[in-house]
Design a protein around this motif. Structure first.
Motif, mmCIF file in Angstrom:
data_model
loop_
_atom_site.group_PDB
_atom_site.id
_atom_site.type_symbol
_atom_site.label_atom_id
_atom_site.label_comp_id
_atom_site.label_asym_id
_atom_site.label_seq_id
_atom_site.Cartn_x
_atom_site.Cartn_y
_atom_site.Cartn_z
ATOM 1 N N PHE A 112 4.234 85.948 34.332
ATOM 2 C CA PHE A 112 4.225 86.855 35.479
ATOM 3 C C PHE A 112 5.571 86.753 36.189
ATOM 4 N N ARG A 113 6.175 87.900 36.447
ATOM 5 C CA ARG A 113 7.370 87.936 37.296
ATOM 6 C C ARG A 113 7.065 88.875 38.454
ATOM 7 N N VAL A 114 7.278 88.408 39.670
ATOM 8 C CA VAL A 114 6.993 89.232 40.846
ATOM 9 C C VAL A 114 8.180 89.156 41.801
ATOM 10 N N TYR A 115 8.632 90.317 42.251
ATOM 11 C CA TYR A 115 9.638 90.386 43.306
ATOM 12 C C TYR A 115 9.018 91.115 44.486
ATOM 13 N N SER A 116 9.122 90.514 45.672
ATOM 14 C CA SER A 116 8.576 91.149 46.873
ATOM 15 C C SER A 116 9.596 91.089 47.994
ATOM 16 N N SER A 117 9.889 92.227 48.542
ATOM 17 C CA SER A 117 10.861 92.301 49.637
ATOM 18 C C SER A 117 10.203 92.256 51.008
ATOM 19 N N THR A 118 8.881 92.399 51.074
ATOM 20 C CA THR A 118 8.234 92.551 52.380
ATOM 21 C C THR A 118 7.053 91.620 52.635
ATOM 22 N N LEU A 119 6.348 91.196 51.585
ATOM 23 C CA LEU A 119 5.109 90.449 51.755
ATOM 24 C C LEU A 119 5.077 89.220 50.853
ATOM 25 N N VAL A 120 4.218 88.265 51.202
ATOM 26 C CA VAL A 120 3.926 87.161 50.306
ATOM 27 C C VAL A 120 3.217 87.750 49.085
ATOM 28 N N PRO A 121 3.653 87.433 47.872
ATOM 29 C CA PRO A 121 3.006 88.001 46.674
ATOM 30 C C PRO A 121 1.519 87.662 46.613
ATOM 31 N N GLY A 122 0.738 88.594 46.078
ATOM 32 C CA GLY A 122 -0.712 88.434 46.026
ATOM 33 C C GLY A 122 -1.163 87.159 45.341
ATOM 34 N N LEU A 123 -0.419 86.714 44.316
ATOM 35 C CA LEU A 123 -0.805 85.518 43.588
ATOM 36 C C LEU A 123 -0.762 84.259 44.450
ATOM 37 N N LEU A 124 -0.036 84.319 45.580
ATOM 38 C CA LEU A 124 0.066 83.154 46.456
ATOM 39 C C LEU A 124 -0.532 83.408 47.830
ATOM 40 N N GLN A 125 -1.281 84.472 47.986
ATOM 41 C CA GLN A 125 -1.851 84.776 49.293
ATOM 42 C C GLN A 125 -3.078 83.919 49.584
ATOM 43 N N VAL A 170 6.760 83.321 37.931
ATOM 44 C CA VAL A 170 8.081 83.304 38.559
ATOM 45 C C VAL A 170 8.052 84.319 39.703
ATOM 46 N N LEU A 171 8.193 83.816 40.929
ATOM 47 C CA LEU A 171 8.052 84.648 42.116
ATOM 48 C C LEU A 171 9.337 84.629 42.934
ATOM 49 N N LEU A 172 9.777 85.810 43.340
ATOM 50 C CA LEU A 172 10.942 85.948 44.200
ATOM 51 C C LEU A 172 10.547 86.699 45.457
ATOM 52 N N VAL A 173 10.910 86.180 46.612
ATOM 53 C CA VAL A 173 10.640 86.893 47.861
ATOM 54 C C VAL A 173 11.902 86.898 48.712
ATOM 55 N N GLU A 174 12.105 88.000 49.387
ATOM 56 C CA GLU A 174 13.166 88.038 50.390
ATOM 57 C C GLU A 174 12.718 87.193 51.586
ATOM 58 N N GLU A 175 13.670 86.581 52.266
ATOM 59 C CA GLU A 175 13.323 85.752 53.427
ATOM 60 C C GLU A 175 12.537 86.540 54.464
ATOM 61 N N SER A 176 12.799 87.844 54.562
ATOM 62 C CA SER A 176 12.088 88.679 55.540
ATOM 63 C C SER A 176 10.591 88.671 55.301
ATOM 64 N N ALA A 177 10.154 88.464 54.047
ATOM 65 C CA ALA A 177 8.719 88.430 53.764
ATOM 66 C C ALA A 177 8.044 87.257 54.461
ATOM 67 N N LEU A 178 8.809 86.214 54.761
ATOM 68 C CA LEU A 178 8.260 85.059 55.476
ATOM 69 C C LEU A 178 8.137 85.333 56.967
ATOM 70 N N ARG A 179 8.820 86.344 57.434
ATOM 71 C CA ARG A 179 8.895 86.603 58.874
ATOM 72 C C ARG A 179 7.984 87.730 59.349
ATOM 73 N N HIS A 180 7.547 88.587 58.427
ATOM 74 C CA HIS A 180 6.631 89.658 58.828
ATOM 75 C C HIS A 180 5.256 89.046 59.066
ATOM 76 N N GLN A 181 4.813 89.029 60.318
ATOM 77 C CA GLN A 181 3.543 88.369 60.639
ATOM 78 C C GLN A 181 2.373 89.276 60.292
ATOM 79 N N ILE A 182 1.574 88.836 59.340
ATOM 80 C CA ILE A 182 0.375 89.557 58.924
ATOM 81 C C ILE A 182 -0.828 88.805 59.478
#
Length: 281
Positions: A112-125, A170-182
């Motif tokens: 699995f390869r996941v890139y997310s620019s806005t949210l924590v990827p579903g596999l780790l939610q 393999v998961l990639l997230v932009e730092e901003s995904a850590l800051r958007h409060q859900i």
């Protein structure tokens, strides 16, 4: 979506139908007469502007004395239309049902390869984060049953696959995904805490692309999921796009590798997560 895989696949079907018409010696108007529709419909189908129905395919092949082509064409039409699936059709049976729709795909996938620019990827939610997110999505998409919590539980259950032997995530997230409060701050803090633990799992590689990355090798793009090297799934606001053409899959693989080269891992990634926890109000 004129440049999407879905449109290209639809155009390929149109070209095949055009070839059948020409091989039969029929004009656009002549085919329309045999099939009982206006010649403009023939042109729209051949140019990929209109997707032919099952009945359209059968009538077309009958008119061209090519009934042996029906099944092959029907499978191509189905594949083309499945590439681009409007969310309003997919969520009719509820968000919880939607989570289960990908189970077989997950079971078949080893990488699995996941890139997310806005949210924590579903596999780790976590369930709290997923519940807040899916409840908001259900309200936006006017799902008849507000089943966000049930869908969240199904998503977490599906994510247990990251603990199975023989998988690599393999998961990639932009730092901003850590800051958007859900959801509430407590749910967000729990989610970020979960990332600290999940990043240490043997099968998981979690990279975070810092805001401060100088001279980025690739710009932030839409969130996408890659299943082995055969499928890319992109979730847009209005639809899900599924890409299977090898040339297009390679484009996303190239982008993923460029994005991965900018990410930080291990202690540096954990530091960014801790900073995001500290910034919660």
């Amino acid at each position: 979506m004129s440049t999407s895989s879905a449109q290209e696949a639809r155009q390929a079907v149109g070209r095949k139908l055009r070839d059948l018409r020409k091989r039969a010696g029929l004009t656009v108007t002549g085919l329309g007469v045999r099939c009982g529709w206006h010649h403009s419909k023939t042109s729209r189908i051949e140019n990929g502007r209109t997707a032919p129905s099952v009945t359209d395919i059968r009538l077309w092949c009958q008119a061209c004395d090519a009934s042996d082509e029906v099944e092959g064409l029907l499978s191509k039409v189905l594949a083309a239309e499945e590439m681009y699936t409007e969310w309003r059709h997919r969520v009719r049976s509820g968000m919880k049902h939607l989570q289960g729709a990908s189970v077989s795909l997950f079971d078949r996938t080893r990488l699995f390869r996941v890139y997310s620019s806005t949210l924590v990827p579903g596999l780790l939610q976590t369930e709290g984060y997923a519940s807040a997110l899916l409840t908001t999505i259900a309200a936006f998409r006017e799902v008849p049953v507000a089943d966000g919590p049930g869908a969240a539980a199904a998503r977490v259950e599906r994510s247990r696959i990251i603990h199975e032997a023989g998988r690599r995530i393999v998961l990639l997230v932009e730092e901003s995904a850590l800051r958007h409060q859900i959801g509430a701050a407590e749910a967000m803090a729990a989610q970020l805490g979960h990332l600290l633990a999940a990043g240490a799992l043997p099968a998981v590689s979690l990279g975070i692309i810092p805001h401060s990355t100088p001279e980025r090798r690739h710009w932030p793009v839409e969130t996408f999921h890659m299943y082995d090297d055969r499928l890319v799934s992109i979730e847009l606001l209005s639809a899900r796009v599924r890409i299977t053409q090898p040339a297009e899959v390679s484009v996303y693989l190239n982008a993923f590798e460029r994005l991965r080269s900018m990410a930080v891992y291990g202690a540096d990634a954990r530091a960014l997560i801790v900073q995001a926890i500290g910034a919660l109000r």
